[in-house]
Design an enzyme around this catalytic site. Structure first.
Site, short mmCIF file in Angstrom:
data_model
loop_
_atom_site.label_atom_id
_atom_site.label_comp_id
_atom_site.label_asym_id
_atom_site.label_seq_id
_atom_site.Cartn_x
_atom_site.Cartn_y
_atom_site.Cartn_z
N THR A 17 1.06 -1.64 -0.04
CA THR A 17 0.15 0.05 -0.16
C THR A 17 0.94 0.90 -0.62
O THR A 17 0.40 2.42 -0.46
CB THR A 17 -0.98 -0.31 1.29
OG1 THR A 17 -2.36 -1.03 1.46
CG2 THR A 17 -1.96 0.96 1.46
N TYR A 30 -8.13 0.99 -3.55
CA TYR A 30 -6.63 0.89 -4.86
C TYR A 30 -5.80 0.13 -4.89
O TYR A 30 -5.97 -1.15 -4.54
CB TYR A 30 -5.33 1.43 -3.52
CG TYR A 30 -5.86 0.78 -2.13
CD1 TYR A 30 -5.96 0.26 -1.22
CD2 TYR A 30 -3.84 -0.52 -2.35
CE1 TYR A 30 -5.80 -0.30 -0.44
CE2 TYR A 30 -4.01 -0.93 -1.03
CZ TYR A 30 -4.25 -0.66 -0.23
OH TYR A 30 -3.86 -1.29 1.23
N THR A 96 2.31 -4.36 4.22
CA THR A 96 1.40 -4.39 5.65
C THR A 96 1.11 -6.03 5.96
O THR A 96 0.71 -6.65 7.38
CB THR A 96 0.84 -3.49 6.41
OG1 THR A 96 -0.58 -3.18 5.99
CG2 THR A 96 1.54 -1.90 6.54
N ASP A 97 0.46 -6.41 5.00
CA ASP A 97 -0.35 -7.89 5.14
C ASP A 97 0.28 -8.97 6.03
O ASP A 97 0.41 -9.55 6.68
CB ASP A 97 -1.40 -8.14 4.02
CG ASP A 97 -2.62 -7.18 4.40
OD1 ASP A 97 -2.51 -6.30 4.53
OD2 ASP A 97 -3.06 -7.64 2.91
N LYS A 169 0.57 -7.72 12.67
CA LYS A 169 -0.89 -6.41 12.48
C LYS A 169 -1.96 -6.76 12.92
O LYS A 169 -2.13 -8.52 13.45
CB LYS A 169 -0.86 -6.65 10.29
CG LYS A 169 -2.08 -6.02 10.41
CD LYS A 169 -1.63 -6.48 8.41
CE LYS A 169 -2.44 -5.31 8.31
NZ LYS A 169 -2.92 -4.53 6.63
N GLU A 291 -2.99 -27.48 28.57
CA GLU A 291 -3.39 -27.97 28.25
C GLU A 291 -3.79 -29.50 27.65
O GLU A 291 -5.08 -30.48 27.52
CB GLU A 291 -4.57 -27.43 27.75
CG GLU A 291 -6.14 -27.14 27.28
CD GLU A 291 -6.92 -25.94 26.83
OE1 GLU A 291 -7.53 -26.03 26.16
OE2 GLU A 291 -6.50 -24.85 27.96
C1 SIN Z 1 -0.64 -2.96 3.02
O1 SIN Z 1 0.34 -2.72 2.16
O2 SIN Z 1 -1.22 -1.80 3.53
C2 SIN Z 1 -1.76 -3.75 2.60
C3 SIN Z 1 -1.53 -4.74 0.95
C4 SIN Z 1 -0.40 -5.28 0.63
O3 SIN Z 1 0.18 -6.29 2.61
O4 SIN Z 1 0.34 -5.17 0.27
#
Ligand code: SIN
Length: 334
Positions: A17, A30, A96-97, A169, A291
């Site tokens: 992103t 996007y 970020t994923d 995340k 457990e």
């Molecule tokens: C992001 O970057 O926030 C989401 C999409 C990705 O991980 O490339």
């Protein structure tokens, strides 16, 4: 003309992103990985005051499409740059994923103490209030800072600094999407400099016994994650056990699942598939023999690693041993 007094920082772009483009600045949709590394750098002219930037495009993908092939190329490039005495630090721009997975992978296969900083953005580059440029500035400022050395790969997002093993995340949207739930964030960026709150006391980088070479030799053992839920059945697990070298259970609570699923996992372990129990809860600790009777069932406890990171550690562990006791010892140490 480069300023010879400035440290050289290599910026390796992989997409995400932070390099995403919308149809207009207020739309939710996007396309990740639309802009090049040079576009990203052009949005932050202030970088020229703090570093001599060497930019490279390693990939340009949304990180949901991150693959072992990209990890291989990235880790090899990071290794080369770490051995180049003219380079002070490395920044990796990333979606970020799966950012936390790439950071953790690098923390275990990159043997060097040179700063490696991963960075992304929750808002695309074309959005109103895009935070990518500020995050990128902070990432370069962190990568050139002497305090960043020897901590393993770091992640900087929204002015927070996280250790690779701890970051997760925790939200699908919003600027505050990252946390280090178990041990807390490593520190913060303030005025272009890091303020660290803790040392990284876990095994990483030069202390790690794993390497890209070992992984390649072992053929990147296949490890899949199976997600537990009410009424989870055995047949999915039986199928995965037929194709994988290892299974990570993203279990309920303390890494648990229905009796049917536990029986199927125990059958898989008896057949030589490494089975790691972790928790789908997002934080906490899955302890051995509390457990469930892991010794009898042939399981390995993930302790405080989340399922996606337990998958990486198991893949690397399987590159050096297939003995469940030895794999448990690795999970205990790392
Ligand atoms: C992001 O970057 O926030 C989401 C999409 C990705 O991980 O490339």
């Amino acid at each position: 003309m480069p300023d010879l007094a400035l440290p050289v920082i290599a910026v390796l772009a992989t997409g995400g992103t932070i390099a995403g483009a919308q149809a207009d600045a207020t739309s939710a949709g996007y396309k990740a990985g639309s802009f090049s590394v040079n576009d990203l750098l052009a949005a932050v002219p202030q970088l020229a005051r703090i570093a001599d930037i060497r930019a490279e495009q390693v990939a340009n993908v949304g990180s949901q499409n991150m693959t072992h092939a990209v990890w291989q190329a990235l880790a090899a490039r990071v290794d080369t740059l770490c051995q180049d005495a003219s380079v002070a630090g490395i920044v990796i721009t990333h979606g970020t994923d799966t950012l936390e997975e790439t950071a953790y992978f690098l923390s275990l296969v990159n043997q060097h103490d040179k700063p490696v900083v991963l960075v992304g953005a929750m808002r695309p580059a074309t959005a109103l209030g895009a935070e990518g440029p500020a995050n990128l500035y902070n990432a370069v400022a962190l990568a050139r800072h002497p305090d960043a050395r020897g901590r393993g790969p770091l992640v900087v997002m929204n002015e927070d600094v996280h250790y690779a093993r701890e970051i997760q995340k925790t939200a699908s949207a919003g600027l505050c999407a990252f946390a280090s739930p178990n041990r807390g964030r490593a520190g913060v960026m303030h005025g272009g400099a890091p303020c660290f709150y803790s040392r990284n006391t876990t095994v990483h980088s030069s202390q790690s016994e794993f390497s890209l070479a070992l992984l390649e030799k072992a053929g990147w053992p296949r490890v899949d994650v199976v997600y537990a839920h009410a009424n989870v059945q055995a047949d999915l697990i039986d199928f995965v056990a037929g194709v994988a070298d290892g299974i990570v259970l993203a279990g309920v609570g303390d890494g648990n699942a229905t009796d049917l699923a536990i029986d199927a996992l125990s059958r898989a372990a008896a057949d030589g598939v490494a089975v790691v129990r972790s928790s789908r809860t997002g934080s906490g600790f899955v302890a051995r023999d509390v457990e469930l009777d892991d010794g009898r069932l042939g399981f390995i406890a993930a302790r405080d690693l989340n399922p996606q990171k337990a998958r990486i550690l198991l893949m690397l562990a399987l590159s050096v041993t297939r003995d469940p006791a030895a794999v448990q010892a690795i999970f205990d140490r790392y």
